[in-house]
Write a protein that holds these residues in place. Structure first.
Motif, mmCIF file in Angstrom:
data_model
loop_
_atom_site.group_PDB
_atom_site.id
_atom_site.type_symbol
_atom_site.label_atom_id
_atom_site.label_comp_id
_atom_site.label_asym_id
_atom_site.label_seq_id
_atom_site.Cartn_x
_atom_site.Cartn_y
_atom_site.Cartn_z
ATOM 1 N N UNK A 163 0.840 -1.213 0.000
ATOM 2 C CA UNK A 163 0.000 0.000 0.000
ATOM 3 C C UNK A 163 0.874 1.262 0.000
ATOM 4 N N UNK A 164 1.943 1.261 0.778
ATOM 5 C CA UNK A 164 2.849 2.415 0.827
ATOM 6 C C UNK A 164 3.493 2.634 -0.536
ATOM 7 N N UNK A 165 3.939 1.561 -1.166
ATOM 8 C CA UNK A 165 4.542 1.683 -2.494
ATOM 9 C C UNK A 165 3.520 2.163 -3.526
ATOM 10 N N UNK A 166 2.298 1.661 -3.430
ATOM 11 C CA UNK A 166 1.247 2.092 -4.363
ATOM 12 C C UNK A 166 0.902 3.564 -4.159
ATOM 13 N N UNK A 167 0.919 4.031 -2.915
ATOM 14 C CA UNK A 167 0.675 5.457 -2.644
ATOM 15 C C UNK A 167 1.756 6.306 -3.300
ATOM 16 N N UNK A 218 2.855 10.017 -8.396
ATOM 17 C CA UNK A 218 3.385 10.304 -9.722
ATOM 18 C C UNK A 218 4.647 11.135 -9.743
ATOM 19 N N UNK A 219 5.333 11.274 -8.641
ATOM 20 C CA UNK A 219 6.516 12.123 -8.587
ATOM 21 C C UNK A 219 7.830 11.339 -8.548
ATOM 22 N N UNK A 220 7.744 10.023 -8.493
ATOM 23 C CA UNK A 220 8.967 9.220 -8.401
ATOM 24 C C UNK A 220 9.641 9.153 -9.768
ATOM 25 N N UNK A 221 10.954 9.386 -9.809
ATOM 26 C CA UNK A 221 11.644 9.527 -11.101
ATOM 27 C C UNK A 221 11.898 8.216 -11.844
ATOM 28 N N UNK A 258 6.594 -3.165 -6.509
ATOM 29 C CA UNK A 258 5.213 -3.504 -6.137
ATOM 30 C C UNK A 258 4.874 -4.911 -6.622
ATOM 31 N N UNK A 259 5.186 -5.190 -7.875
ATOM 32 C CA UNK A 259 4.903 -6.511 -8.444
ATOM 33 C C UNK A 259 5.576 -7.613 -7.635
ATOM 34 N N UNK A 260 6.826 -7.411 -7.274
ATOM 35 C CA UNK A 260 7.598 -8.413 -6.540
ATOM 36 C C UNK A 260 6.911 -8.752 -5.207
ATOM 37 N N UNK A 261 6.448 -7.741 -4.480
ATOM 38 C CA UNK A 261 5.796 -7.990 -3.187
ATOM 39 C C UNK A 261 4.377 -8.516 -3.342
ATOM 40 N N UNK A 262 3.696 -8.099 -4.404
ATOM 41 C CA UNK A 262 2.332 -8.581 -4.619
ATOM 42 C C UNK A 262 2.276 -10.086 -4.829
ATOM 43 N N UNK A 263 3.382 -10.679 -5.255
ATOM 44 C CA UNK A 263 3.434 -12.138 -5.394
ATOM 45 C C UNK A 263 3.183 -12.822 -4.048
#
Length: 176
Positions: free
Chosen positions: A111-115, A120-123, A132-137
């Motif tokens: 959730x923190x990573x999705x926030x 939209x400011x991360x370069x 996110x994908x790695x942890x969602x597994x």
């Protein structure tokens, strides 16, 4: 059993369940209603637990090959503890009423990573997406055995006589 000692059987295929039941031991079925929160402290400080979780992710995934994803994940895990009011360098964690704090889960980390992504400011958005994908597994419904609050008290488990931790309900070797 003969000496009334404590013993834990890590049962990959569920082959010892019946025997442990017959002896009056306990059965823990991960993947079949029993959960173990990967972020439980287990007597550690959050800082030390974060290091341990990151080492575990290194073993289970190739996160070490992606330093930015690794950094993002570590920072998000630390943030999850802080949001749950944990002090990062303290072993015993209690609220203002003296009750033990509830640890975060991997779902909180996602959730923190999705926030961060939504802002939209991360370069490096691809690195964030991949973290996110790695942890969602590990947090998908039905495969979130290590991403929910624990139903197992490890302190009690190690002093409960004969215990069979049945891993046969986990879907694959990585989970086991």
């Amino acid at each position: 059993f003969v000496w009334n000692a404590n013993a834990i059987i890590i049962d990959w295929a569920g082959e010892y369940k019946d025997w442990v039941k017959q002896t009056g031991g306990k059965i823990i079925c991960l993947g079949k209603g029993a959960y173990l929160n990967l972020l439980d402290l287990g007597g550690m400080t959050p800082y030390n637990r974060v290091k341990q979780v990151m080492r575990t992710l290194s073993l289970l995934t190739d996160i070490d090959s992606y330093p930015e994803q690794k950094r993002l994940t570590q920072v998000a895990i630390e943030e999850a503890y802080l949001r749950h009011k944990f002090k990062m360098d303290v072993k015993e964690q209690r609220d203002e009423l003296g009750k033990p704090l509830t640890p975060p889960t991997l779902k909180d980390v996602v959730k923190i990573l999705e926030e961060k992504k939504e802002m939209g400011t991360y370069e490096f958005p691809a690195e964030l997406d991949n973290a996110i994908f790695r942890l969602k597994e590990f947090t998908k419904p039905g495969q979130d055995f290590f991403a929910q609050q624990s139903t197992i008290n490890l302190d009690k488990l190690v002093s409960s006589g004969l215990v069979d931790i049945d891993l046969s309900g986990l879907p694959d070797e990585t989970s086991r």
